[in-house]
Design an enzyme around this catalytic site. Structure first.
Site, PDB file in Angstrom:
ATOM      1  N   CYS A 187       0.829  -1.206   0.000  1.00 35.83           N
ATOM      2  CA  CYS A 187       0.000   0.000   0.000  1.00 35.83           C
ATOM      3  C   CYS A 187       0.864   1.256   0.000  1.00 35.83           C
ATOM      4  CB  CYS A 187      -0.938  -0.009   1.196  1.00 35.83           C
ATOM      5  SG  CYS A 187      -2.026   1.430   1.219  1.00 35.83           S
TER       6      CYS A 187
ATOM      7  N   CYS B 205      -0.518   4.183   1.987  1.00 40.58           N
ATOM      8  CA  CYS B 205      -0.395   4.047   3.450  1.00 40.58           C
ATOM      9  C   CYS B 205       1.041   4.286   3.890  1.00 40.58           C
ATOM     10  CB  CYS B 205      -0.761   2.638   3.918  1.00 40.58           C
ATOM     11  SG  CYS B 205      -2.157   1.883   3.130  1.00 40.58           S
ATOM     12  N   ASP B 206       1.988   3.696   3.190  1.00 38.87           N
ATOM     13  CA  ASP B 206       3.347   3.604   3.723  1.00 38.87           C
ATOM     14  C   ASP B 206       4.387   4.445   2.982  1.00 38.87           C
ATOM     15  OD1 ASP B 206       2.456   1.778   5.624  1.00 38.87           O
ATOM     16  OD2 ASP B 206       2.712   0.089   4.271  1.00 38.87           O
TER      17      ASP B 206
END
Ligand code: NDP
Length: 310
Positions: free
Chosen positions: A136, A139-140
């Protein structure tokens, strides 16, 4: 046969399932939640979540899911570990059977079984999960600012991830197994015109390299079998997701990718009384906050449905 009757059965326990549990328990539907194979869902596979509103300092994915779960418990949701292995949605109440052989009949069903990112299947990839390996980028990606990373895949997700990461990172290597991208032409053009993205055509990922500090490189092979190591701190796998809809394929309308189709601005499926929320019905946004939002919608939809029937 001992059959348990419930007003609302929720299958799945990511942000969508737990949020649906908060809303339906507050509406006195006494929801029963079956958490499934991965309680907490995909967020428990990530590190910190920094884009969920309300957490100015970020929060670990696991801690956030624990909080949402506790919030549902506070209002009386009956959250159980275990799997639903079979459903019969031919008529209401719907029938669901657990892996322990328990049978429930449910007046409403909320499907929140999520989607699972596909991974390459390497042992080293699993070993560095959350320590440099991610599925992701949204997200990261932020944790890899000004660093060099690899994105694996050649579809729209991989292109989108590569472009997103190119805005944060120093260099993005895009590892593509064929000599063409599967992505739409517009995305291809953007990727190929971005100076800090280098596409490595006809390359496969052989091993993720690293030490106690996490990932420090990726070993690749090209079509001739020649090996090459790129020094990177992150590996983003973007080779697709599969929605967890196996259980419902004979009952609910799925799109060509297998996601549950919902009606208009609602979580209603083609079966009256069955609602779907979160990633299982969302191939587009796939964010914790959108999943939680649609869990709220499913809770409200289920409550209103029962009200209209009473
Ligand atoms: P896709 O299935 O479209 O693409 C997967 C990519 O990963 C392909 O390039 C595939 O290679 C590659 N791949 C698969 N398995 C492996 C493997 N084991 N090793 C290396 N590479 C592998 O998935 P996406 O998630 O990209 O997209 C899913 C759907 O969502 C698509 O319909 C897409 O168009 C859509 N989407 C749309 C977006 C948008 O419109 N903004 C954004 C994101 C997704 P190969 O081509 O060789 O099979």
């Amino acid at each position: 046969m001992n059959v348990e009757h419930v007003k609302c059965l929720i299958i799945g326990s990511g942000p969508a399932g737990y949020t649906a549990a908060i809303y339906t328990s507050r509406a006195n539907l006494h929801p029963v939640v079956y958490e499934g194979l991965a309680p907490g869902g995909q967020l428990t596979m990530t590190t910190d979540v920094e884009n969920f509103p309300g957490y100015p300092d970020g929060v670990s994915g696991t801690a956030m899911m624990e909080s949402i779960r506790n919030q549902a418990l506070r209002f009386g949701a009956d959250i159980r570990s275990g799997l639903i292995v079979q459903v019969d949605l031919s008529k209401r109440p719907f029938i669901a059977t657990t892996d322990g052989g328990h049978t429930l009949e449910a007046e409403t069903l909320i499907v929140a079984t999520g989607a699972t990112a596909k991974y390459l299947g390497l042992a080293s990839e699993a070993a560095y999960m959350g320590q440099g390996v991610s599925a992701c980028a949204t997200c990261d990606g932020f944790f890899y600012r000004k660093q060099d990373v690899v994105v694996v895949g050649g579809g729209d997700t991989a292109c989108e991830d590569a472009l997103y990461l190119a805005g944060l990172c120093r260099k993005v290597y895009m590892v593509v197994r064929r000599n063409v991208l599967r992505a739409s032409k517009a995305m291809q053009k953007r990727v190929l015109e971005t100076p800090n993205i280098e596409v490595l055509w006809e390359h496969q990922t052989k091993e993720v390299l690293g030490d106690d500090n996490g990932v420090n490189g990726v070993l690749l092979t090209n079509a001739k079998g020649e090996e090459r190591t790129v020094a990177v701190t992150g590996l983003f796998v973007a080779i697709g997701h599969h929605p967890n809809t196996e259980l419902f394929k004979n009952w609910l309308t799925l799109d060509e990718q297998g996601y549950i189709v919902t009606e208009g601005k609602s979580t209603a499926t083609g079966v009256e009384g069955v609602f779907a929320c979160g990633d299982v019905q969302d191939p587009v946004y796939r964010q914790a906050v959108t999943a939680a939002g649609s869990g709220c919608m499913a809770g409200i939809d289920a409550e209103r449905f029962l009200l209209a029937k009473s």
